[in-house]
Scaffold this motif. Sequence first.
Motif, PDB file in Angstrom:
ATOM      1  N   GLY A 237      24.025  -8.245   3.923  1.00  0.00           N
ATOM      2  CA  GLY A 237      25.260  -7.664   3.410  1.00  0.00           C
ATOM      3  C   GLY A 237      25.590  -6.072   3.758  1.00  0.00           C
ATOM      4  N   SER A 238      25.832  -5.500   2.718  1.00  0.00           N
ATOM      5  CA  SER A 238      26.161  -3.976   3.044  1.00  0.00           C
ATOM      6  C   SER A 238      25.027  -3.068   2.760  1.00  0.00           C
ATOM      7  N   GLU A 239      23.689  -3.834   2.410  1.00  0.00           N
ATOM      8  CA  GLU A 239      22.268  -3.043   2.415  1.00  0.00           C
ATOM      9  C   GLU A 239      21.221  -3.450   3.373  1.00  0.00           C
ATOM     10  N   VAL A 240      20.291  -2.573   3.455  1.00  0.00           N
ATOM     11  CA  VAL A 240      19.226  -2.911   4.230  1.00  0.00           C
ATOM     12  C   VAL A 240      18.021  -2.441   3.466  1.00  0.00           C
ATOM     13  N   TRP A 241      16.874  -3.102   3.898  1.00  0.00           N
ATOM     14  CA  TRP A 241      15.751  -3.094   3.019  1.00  0.00           C
ATOM     15  C   TRP A 241      14.271  -2.696   4.024  1.00  0.00           C
ATOM     16  N   ILE A 242      13.507  -2.045   3.375  1.00  0.00           N
ATOM     17  CA  ILE A 242      12.395  -1.596   4.268  1.00  0.00           C
ATOM     18  C   ILE A 242      11.122  -1.841   3.254  1.00  0.00           C
ATOM     19  N   GLU A 243      10.010  -2.722   3.584  1.00  0.00           N
ATOM     20  CA  GLU A 243       8.987  -2.882   2.817  1.00  0.00           C
ATOM     21  C   GLU A 243       7.612  -2.279   3.625  1.00  0.00           C
ATOM     22  N   VAL A 244       6.871  -1.702   2.791  1.00  0.00           N
ATOM     23  CA  VAL A 244       5.500  -1.048   2.965  1.00  0.00           C
ATOM     24  C   VAL A 244       4.518  -1.969   2.306  1.00  0.00           C
ATOM     25  N   ALA A 245       3.615  -2.682   2.817  1.00  0.00           N
ATOM     26  CA  ALA A 245       2.767  -3.663   2.090  1.00  0.00           C
ATOM     27  C   ALA A 245       1.434  -3.184   2.535  1.00  0.00           C
ATOM     28  N   ASP A 246       0.354  -3.554   1.667  1.00  0.00           N
ATOM     29  CA  ASP A 246      -1.109  -3.036   2.150  1.00  0.00           C
ATOM     30  C   ASP A 246      -1.779  -4.250   1.287  1.00  0.00           C
ATOM     31  N   ASN A 247      -3.150  -4.425   2.136  1.00  0.00           N
ATOM     32  CA  ASN A 247      -3.982  -5.377   1.294  1.00  0.00           C
ATOM     33  C   ASN A 247      -5.129  -4.467   0.789  1.00  0.00           C
ATOM     34  N   GLY A 248      -4.657  -3.626   0.019  1.00  0.00           N
ATOM     35  CA  GLY A 248      -5.923  -2.781  -0.761  1.00  0.00           C
ATOM     36  C   GLY A 248      -6.254  -3.048  -2.028  1.00  0.00           C
ATOM     37  N   CYS A 249      -6.401  -2.212  -2.858  1.00  0.00           N
ATOM     38  CA  CYS A 249      -7.016  -2.412  -4.218  1.00  0.00           C
ATOM     39  C   CYS A 249      -6.049  -3.006  -5.211  1.00  0.00           C
ATOM     40  N   GLY A 250      -4.648  -2.899  -4.996  1.00  0.00           N
ATOM     41  CA  GLY A 250      -3.782  -3.146  -5.916  1.00  0.00           C
ATOM     42  C   GLY A 250      -3.693  -1.959  -6.949  1.00  0.00           C
ATOM     43  N   ILE A 251      -2.766  -2.346  -8.043  1.00  0.00           N
ATOM     44  CA  ILE A 251      -2.458  -1.386  -9.086  1.00  0.00           C
ATOM     45  C   ILE A 251      -2.507  -2.415 -10.517  1.00  0.00           C
ATOM     46  N   ALA A 252      -3.121  -1.927 -11.268  1.00  0.00           N
ATOM     47  CA  ALA A 252      -3.426  -2.542 -12.619  1.00  0.00           C
ATOM     48  C   ALA A 252      -1.929  -2.747 -13.306  1.00  0.00           C
ATOM     49  N   PRO A 253      -1.690  -4.018 -14.002  1.00  0.00           N
ATOM     50  CA  PRO A 253      -0.592  -4.196 -14.705  1.00  0.00           C
ATOM     51  C   PRO A 253      -0.075  -3.137 -15.461  1.00  0.00           C
ATOM     52  N   GLU A 254      -1.001  -2.527 -16.401  1.00  0.00           N
ATOM     53  CA  GLU A 254      -0.695  -1.505 -17.322  1.00  0.00           C
ATOM     54  C   GLU A 254      -0.058  -0.095 -16.733  1.00  0.00           C
ATOM     55  N   ASN A 255      -0.322  -0.008 -15.536  1.00  0.00           N
ATOM     56  CA  ASN A 255       0.083   1.016 -14.790  1.00  0.00           C
ATOM     57  C   ASN A 255       1.242   1.011 -13.796  1.00  0.00           C
ATOM     58  N   LEU A 256       1.647  -0.258 -13.735  1.00  0.00           N
ATOM     59  CA  LEU A 256       2.799  -0.400 -12.823  1.00  0.00           C
ATOM     60  C   LEU A 256       4.294   0.166 -13.460  1.00  0.00           C
ATOM     61  N   SER A 257       4.235   0.220 -14.488  1.00  0.00           N
ATOM     62  CA  SER A 257       5.304   0.961 -15.099  1.00  0.00           C
ATOM     63  C   SER A 257       5.431   2.442 -15.348  1.00  0.00           C
ATOM     64  N   ARG A 258       4.222   2.838 -14.857  1.00  0.00           N
ATOM     65  CA  ARG A 258       4.129   4.654 -14.832  1.00  0.00           C
ATOM     66  C   ARG A 258       4.122   5.035 -13.449  1.00  0.00           C
ATOM     67  N   ILE A 259       4.204   4.416 -12.484  1.00  0.00           N
ATOM     68  CA  ILE A 259       3.588   4.875 -11.155  1.00  0.00           C
ATOM     69  C   ILE A 259       4.769   5.708 -10.716  1.00  0.00           C
ATOM     70  N   PHE A 260       5.983   5.759 -11.351  1.00  0.00           N
ATOM     71  CA  PHE A 260       6.932   6.432 -10.794  1.00  0.00           C
ATOM     72  C   PHE A 260       7.313   7.752 -11.617  1.00  0.00           C
ATOM     73  N   ASP A 261       6.312   7.843 -12.503  1.00  0.00           N
ATOM     74  CA  ASP A 261       6.510   9.050 -13.481  1.00  0.00           C
ATOM     75  C   ASP A 261       5.974  10.107 -13.035  1.00  0.00           C
ATOM     76  N   PRO A 262       6.138  11.506 -13.024  1.00  0.00           N
ATOM     77  CA  PRO A 262       5.981  12.759 -12.680  1.00  0.00           C
ATOM     78  C   PRO A 262       4.384  12.824 -13.044  1.00  0.00           C
ATOM     79  N   PHE A 263       3.625  13.479 -12.066  1.00  0.00           N
ATOM     80  CA  PHE A 263       2.150  13.652 -12.457  1.00  0.00           C
ATOM     81  C   PHE A 263       1.193  12.477 -12.915  1.00  0.00           C
ATOM     82  N   PHE A 264       1.737  11.284 -12.612  1.00  0.00           N
ATOM     83  CA  PHE A 264       0.791  10.249 -13.087  1.00  0.00           C
ATOM     84  C   PHE A 264       0.157   9.761 -11.747  1.00  0.00           C
ATOM     85  N   THR A 265      -1.038   9.606 -11.774  1.00  0.00           N
ATOM     86  CA  THR A 265      -1.824   9.301 -10.420  1.00  0.00           C
ATOM     87  C   THR A 265      -2.773   8.474 -11.040  1.00  0.00           C
TER      88      THR A 265
END
Length: 315
Positions: A237-265
């Motif tokens: 439609g009126s949008e485009v999407w771009i995906e970047v996927a890897d087959n690496g170690c993954g992210i723990a479920p408890e960290n998924l909600s925090r990965i966009f927080d400043p200084f969280f790594t």
Amino acid sequence: MNIELPENGLPDALLDQMSMEQVRAMVSELLKANEELKELNGKLSDARTKLIQSEKLASIGQLAAGVAHEINNPIGFIFSNFSTLEKYLQDLFQMLSAYEQAESELGSSPVAARLRALYEELEIEYLKDDIPSLMNESRDGIQRVRKIVQDLKDFSRVDARQEWEWVNLHNGLNSTLNIVNNEIKYKADVVREFGELPEVQCLPSEINQVFMNLLVNAAHAITAERGTITLRTGHEGSEVWIEVADNGCGIAPENLSRIFDPFFTTKPVGQGTGLGLSLSYGIVQKHAGRMEVSSQLGQGTRFRITLPVRQAQPA
């Protein structure tokens, strides 16, 4: 800033004039004001950090553009001289062929013997095969340098004035891949699954910064000897999407909600600032887009960016 009551509580005269409910209400208001001040202070600190990072990125972009410009000048005349050198070599080879024909007509004279000995000593037959090969490899190397310089200019947008432009996102992905190639080439293979994309109205240098952050993070997430990074694009439609996927170690479920927080790594101390994804999220929001993540431990992570083709009201 914490607000505390005096050690001896409120003065007796004031207590006589106030009911317990009034005291509680006043304390509640003070505590609420204190929390609001804390929240405001946090927002100011976050904004200051993002501003500093933005200034750093702008400086890096200017530096990259300057380096690209300085390299481009000598590469230009090297490329020009190289073409002339190839023509000269063709003329020399033509003259050498004429000498070879003349040698055969000299028969067994001393002059012919000397020419034959020199021909073999200098390995002329080998040179006739090797020189064109060396020239082709050199031309390929010069063209690669020119491509890297062009990608640096595209990535840093030397002509960028923070104006919204209509751009091809595939070009941005490809130039960014070339910039971060050293981070990826020893760790992963890149698979491109590009769909048809229209040109998108955006700030190209900022979108390229998002691509770079996601690609570098994907490379760092690969812990196996070699992994795969898959880039997908599409148009809905009126949008485009771009995906970047890897087959690496993954992210723990408890960290998924925090990965966009400043200084969280989740990286070890000293290996990450925790600002890359936070800044990327802010850039995508600035473009009225969305940034989503899905991940499973041990299987990999997928980031999906969705952007409108046209900005309703560019900032």
